[in-house]
Design a protein around this motif. Structure first.
Motif, PDB file in Angstrom:
ATOM      1  N   ASP A  58      34.667  92.896  95.537  1.00 55.27           N
ATOM      2  CA  ASP A  58      32.984  93.313  96.040  1.00 55.27           C
ATOM      3  C   ASP A  58      33.171  92.996  97.548  1.00 55.27           C
ATOM      4  O   ASP A  58      32.329  92.793  98.158  1.00 55.27           O
ATOM      5  CB  ASP A  58      31.254  92.625  95.404  1.00 55.27           C
ATOM      6  CG  ASP A  58      31.875  93.074  94.228  1.00 55.27           C
ATOM      7  OD1 ASP A  58      32.146  93.931  93.860  1.00 55.27           O
ATOM      8  OD2 ASP A  58      30.960  92.274  93.101  1.00 55.27           O
ATOM      9  N   MET A  59      34.253  92.431  97.731  1.00 58.99           N
ATOM     10  CA  MET A  59      34.113  92.209  99.644  1.00 58.99           C
ATOM     11  C   MET A  59      34.200  93.189 100.584  1.00 58.99           C
ATOM     12  O   MET A  59      33.223  92.512 101.837  1.00 58.99           O
ATOM     13  CB  MET A  59      36.099  92.138  99.605  1.00 58.99           C
ATOM     14  CG  MET A  59      35.976  90.325  99.186  1.00 58.99           C
ATOM     15  SD  MET A  59      37.979  89.930  99.866  1.00 58.99           S
ATOM     16  CE  MET A  59      37.248  88.770 101.399  1.00 58.99           C
ATOM     17  N   GLU A  60      34.109  94.514  99.857  1.00 58.93           N
ATOM     18  CA  GLU A  60      33.905  95.914 101.168  1.00 58.93           C
ATOM     19  C   GLU A  60      32.023  95.531 101.217  1.00 58.93           C
ATOM     20  O   GLU A  60      31.722  95.817 102.881  1.00 58.93           O
ATOM     21  CB  GLU A  60      34.981  96.996 100.042  1.00 58.93           C
ATOM     22  CG  GLU A  60      34.071  98.535 101.606  1.00 58.93           C
ATOM     23  CD  GLU A  60      34.869  99.487 101.356  1.00 58.93           C
ATOM     24  OE1 GLU A  60      34.159 100.395 101.940  1.00 58.93           O
ATOM     25  OE2 GLU A  60      35.680  98.825  99.931  1.00 58.93           O
ATOM     26  N   GLY A  61      32.052  95.915 100.306  1.00 63.35           N
ATOM     27  CA  GLY A  61      30.528  95.665 100.091  1.00 63.35           C
ATOM     28  C   GLY A  61      29.651  94.629  99.951  1.00 63.35           C
ATOM     29  O   GLY A  61      29.220  94.896 101.625  1.00 63.35           O
TER      30      GLY A  61
ATOM     31  N   LYS B 114      30.214  99.865  92.881  1.00 59.57           N
ATOM     32  CA  LYS B 114      29.902 100.397  91.795  1.00 59.57           C
ATOM     33  C   LYS B 114      29.355 101.805  91.939  1.00 59.57           C
ATOM     34  O   LYS B 114      28.116 101.543  91.215  1.00 59.57           O
ATOM     35  CB  LYS B 114      29.027  99.584  91.427  1.00 59.57           C
ATOM     36  CG  LYS B 114      31.084  98.103  90.697  1.00 59.57           C
ATOM     37  CD  LYS B 114      29.867  96.718  90.688  1.00 59.57           C
ATOM     38  CE  LYS B 114      30.658  95.655  90.783  1.00 59.57           C
ATOM     39  NZ  LYS B 114      29.828  94.152  90.565  1.00 59.57           N
ATOM     40  N   PRO B 115      29.735 102.746  92.091  1.00 59.38           N
ATOM     41  CA  PRO B 115      28.838 103.571  91.856  1.00 59.38           C
ATOM     42  C   PRO B 115      28.353 104.380  91.114  1.00 59.38           C
ATOM     43  O   PRO B 115      27.349 105.055  90.865  1.00 59.38           O
ATOM     44  CB  PRO B 115      29.881 104.412  92.788  1.00 59.38           C
ATOM     45  CG  PRO B 115      30.982 104.401  93.482  1.00 59.38           C
ATOM     46  CD  PRO B 115      31.330 102.756  93.338  1.00 59.38           C
ATOM     47  N   ASP B 116      29.186 104.504  89.949  1.00 57.55           N
ATOM     48  CA  ASP B 116      29.256 105.043  88.841  1.00 57.55           C
ATOM     49  C   ASP B 116      27.958 103.625  87.856  1.00 57.55           C
ATOM     50  O   ASP B 116      27.930 103.659  86.925  1.00 57.55           O
ATOM     51  CB  ASP B 116      30.240 104.583  88.098  1.00 57.55           C
ATOM     52  CG  ASP B 116      30.737 103.470  87.992  1.00 57.55           C
ATOM     53  OD1 ASP B 116      30.576 102.483  88.402  1.00 57.55           O
ATOM     54  OD2 ASP B 116      32.076 103.234  86.782  1.00 57.55           O
ATOM     55  N   ARG B 117      27.513 103.188  88.311  1.00 57.51           N
ATOM     56  CA  ARG B 117      26.009 102.245  87.577  1.00 57.51           C
ATOM     57  C   ARG B 117      25.362 103.131  87.934  1.00 57.51           C
ATOM     58  O   ARG B 117      25.326 104.029  89.203  1.00 57.51           O
ATOM     59  CB  ARG B 117      25.904 100.675  88.382  1.00 57.51           C
ATOM     60  CG  ARG B 117      26.758  99.870  88.364  1.00 57.51           C
ATOM     61  CD  ARG B 117      26.472  98.633  88.878  1.00 57.51           C
ATOM     62  NE  ARG B 117      27.230  97.521  88.206  1.00 57.51           N
ATOM     63  CZ  ARG B 117      26.934  96.143  88.527  1.00 57.51           C
ATOM     64  NH1 ARG B 117      26.422  95.883  89.309  1.00 57.51           N
ATOM     65  NH2 ARG B 117      27.841  95.008  88.055  1.00 57.51           N
TER      66      ARG B 117
ATOM     67  N   ASP C  82      20.372  95.606  93.742  1.00 61.86           N
ATOM     68  CA  ASP C  82      21.633  95.480  94.659  1.00 61.86           C
ATOM     69  C   ASP C  82      22.183  97.055  94.054  1.00 61.86           C
ATOM     70  O   ASP C  82      23.989  97.198  94.653  1.00 61.86           O
ATOM     71  CB  ASP C  82      22.722  95.294  93.192  1.00 61.86           C
ATOM     72  CG  ASP C  82      23.032  93.813  93.563  1.00 61.86           C
ATOM     73  OD1 ASP C  82      22.021  93.151  95.073  1.00 61.86           O
ATOM     74  OD2 ASP C  82      23.847  93.101  93.669  1.00 61.86           O
ATOM     75  N   ALA C  83      21.004  98.176  94.433  1.00 60.60           N
ATOM     76  CA  ALA C  83      21.158  99.940  94.081  1.00 60.60           C
ATOM     77  C   ALA C  83      22.391  99.927  95.240  1.00 60.60           C
ATOM     78  O   ALA C  83      23.271 100.558  95.642  1.00 60.60           O
ATOM     79  CB  ALA C  83      20.410 100.109  94.171  1.00 60.60           C
ATOM     80  N   ASP C  84      21.854  99.569  96.661  1.00 61.05           N
ATOM     81  CA  ASP C  84      22.348  99.990  98.437  1.00 61.05           C
ATOM     82  C   ASP C  84      24.413  99.419  98.328  1.00 61.05           C
ATOM     83  O   ASP C  84      25.182 100.365  98.585  1.00 61.05           O
ATOM     84  CB  ASP C  84      21.986  99.965  99.372  1.00 61.05           C
ATOM     85  CG  ASP C  84      20.744 100.078  99.433  1.00 61.05           C
ATOM     86  OD1 ASP C  84      20.363 101.742  98.795  1.00 61.05           O
ATOM     87  OD2 ASP C  84      19.185  99.245 100.198  1.00 61.05           O
ATOM     88  N   THR C  85      24.316  98.039  97.515  1.00 63.83           N
ATOM     89  CA  THR C  85      25.646  97.760  97.621  1.00 63.83           C
ATOM     90  C   THR C  85      26.381  98.552  96.755  1.00 63.83           C
ATOM     91  O   THR C  85      27.485  98.516  96.894  1.00 63.83           O
ATOM     92  CB  THR C  85      25.920  96.237  97.579  1.00 63.83           C
ATOM     93  OG1 THR C  85      24.169  95.723  98.712  1.00 63.83           O
ATOM     94  CG2 THR C  85      27.089  95.538  97.915  1.00 63.83           C
ATOM     95  N   ASP C  86      25.698  98.445  95.344  1.00 61.79           N
ATOM     96  CA  ASP C  86      26.530  99.184  93.922  1.00 61.79           C
ATOM     97  C   ASP C  86      27.121 100.759  95.265  1.00 61.79           C
ATOM     98  O   ASP C  86      28.253 101.201  94.278  1.00 61.79           O
ATOM     99  CB  ASP C  86      24.759  99.104  93.210  1.00 61.79           C
ATOM    100  CG  ASP C  86      25.887  97.901  92.319  1.00 61.79           C
ATOM    101  OD1 ASP C  86      26.659  96.838  93.029  1.00 61.79           O
ATOM    102  OD2 ASP C  86      24.561  97.600  91.344  1.00 61.79           O
ATOM    103  N   ALA C  87      26.482 100.703  95.375  1.00 60.60           N
ATOM    104  CA  ALA C  87      26.676 102.844  96.289  1.00 60.60           C
ATOM    105  C   ALA C  87      27.831 102.406  96.840  1.00 60.60           C
ATOM    106  O   ALA C  87      28.899 103.819  96.533  1.00 60.60           O
ATOM    107  CB  ALA C  87      25.676 103.129  97.017  1.00 60.60           C
ATOM    108  N   ILE C  88      28.426 101.411  96.852  1.00 53.75           N
ATOM    109  CA  ILE C  88      29.868 101.206  97.475  1.00 53.75           C
ATOM    110  C   ILE C  88      30.907 100.808  97.286  1.00 53.75           C
ATOM    111  O   ILE C  88      31.482 101.174  96.718  1.00 53.75           O
ATOM    112  CB  ILE C  88      29.137 100.637  98.247  1.00 53.75           C
ATOM    113  CG1 ILE C  88      28.799 100.704  99.706  1.00 53.75           C
ATOM    114  CG2 ILE C  88      30.608 100.350  99.031  1.00 53.75           C
ATOM    115  CD1 ILE C  88      28.503 100.242 100.981  1.00 53.75           C
TER     116      ILE C  88
END
Length: 280
Positions: free
Chosen positions: A184-187, A70-73, A62-68
């Motif tokens: 998480d709806m946006e990502g 949850k970017p602090d992961r 989920d690295a790409d989705t998390d960039a939107i």
């Protein structure tokens, strides 16, 4: 070195181990495990490493989705690389299976199911996470039924497992884990995940989720009426309804994180109340 330790702790989501441990010991104690059995340590450790691996794998895929969302992961923030993340996942799953093999063949088969669910949730072509209803069902089976059974099977055979408790835990976890999808709806919309809030829309998803949760928390009363459980088990309904009402209110007022936190609290509270029903 310090950076990698911090990244590892956040990658495996250590905080999830609280609920994981309580879920495991709910099954263990329900099976009559009031003593410390020789198989307890490898069984519990295997269960913990399985969740650590699943959490780490989910963050890798989920690295790409998390960039939107949850970017602090650890991975999108650059604390560790994607390759390092996958190496950690492989190590954790290897330890999981090795420890599971030390318990029994039945336990090893069960922990293998947990491993499969963790992998299939995140990895294509399965990618349960992106599939409507299957996403929530896989989590409910993994965290609701399988974790309970891993604890149970440390003491008792799977054939003797209480089906009514498994039904309740799976139903509760199925509808409760929908709460994680609202924030998480946006990502999820950008990357095509078919979560319930995306498919049904936020308002309709809330109605479906909480109508089902209110019904689910009537199940302990039904079990008591059918003489499957004692009076103490009915308190699961009472406390559960109160917390569900608070979480429902949070979502209606757009406090998505607050709702999610209350569902995590309820996940723990439900297991503790089930344990209490055995002790008292």
């Amino acid at each position: 070195m310090n950076r990698h330790i911090k990244a590892f702790v956040r990658l495996i989501k250590v905080e999830d181990q609280i609920g994981n441990a309580i879920a495991f010991f709910t099954g263990y104690i329900f099976a009559g495990g009031f003593s410390i059995y020789e198989s307890l340590l490898p069984a519990f450790a295997s269960t913990c490493f399985s969740l650590m691996a699943a959490n780490a794998l989910n963050q890798c895929t989920d690295a790409d989705t998390d960039a939107i969302n949850k970017p602090d992961r650890p991975i999108p923030s650059g604390m560790i690389s994607l390759r390092e993340g996958y190496s950690i996942v492989a190590m954790l799953y290897a330890i999981t299976l090795a420890l599971g093999a030390l318990v029994s063949m039945e336990f090893f088969a069960l922990i293998s199911i947990a491993v499969f669910l963790g992998i299939a949730y995140s990895i294509r072509p399965f990618r349960f996470k992106d599939r409507f209803i299957i996403s929530n069902l896989s989590i409910a089976i993994g965290y609701g039924a399988v974790n309970f059974l891993l604890g149970w099977n440390t003491v008792m055979p799977l054939s003797a497992a209480p089906l009514h408790v498994l039904l309740f835990l799976t139903a509760f976890d199925f509808f409760a884990n929908i709460s994680k999808d609202y924030r998480d709806m946006e990502g999820d919309r950008i990357y095509g995940a078919r979560t319930m809030p995306i498919v049904l829309g936020r308002s309709r998803a809330i109605v479906v989720q909480f109508s089902a949760l209110y019904i689910t928390f009537m199940m302990p009363v039904l079990f008591y009426t059918l003489a499957y459980v004692n009076t103490s088990f009915v308190f699961v309904s009472v406390i559960g309804m109160l917390l569900v009402m608070q979480a429902h209110k949070d979502l209606l007022e757009d406090r998505d994180v607050g709702c999610y936190k209350k569902m995590m609290l309820l996940y723990i509270a439900v297991r503790l109340m089930i344990i209490a029903s055995i002790l008292f």
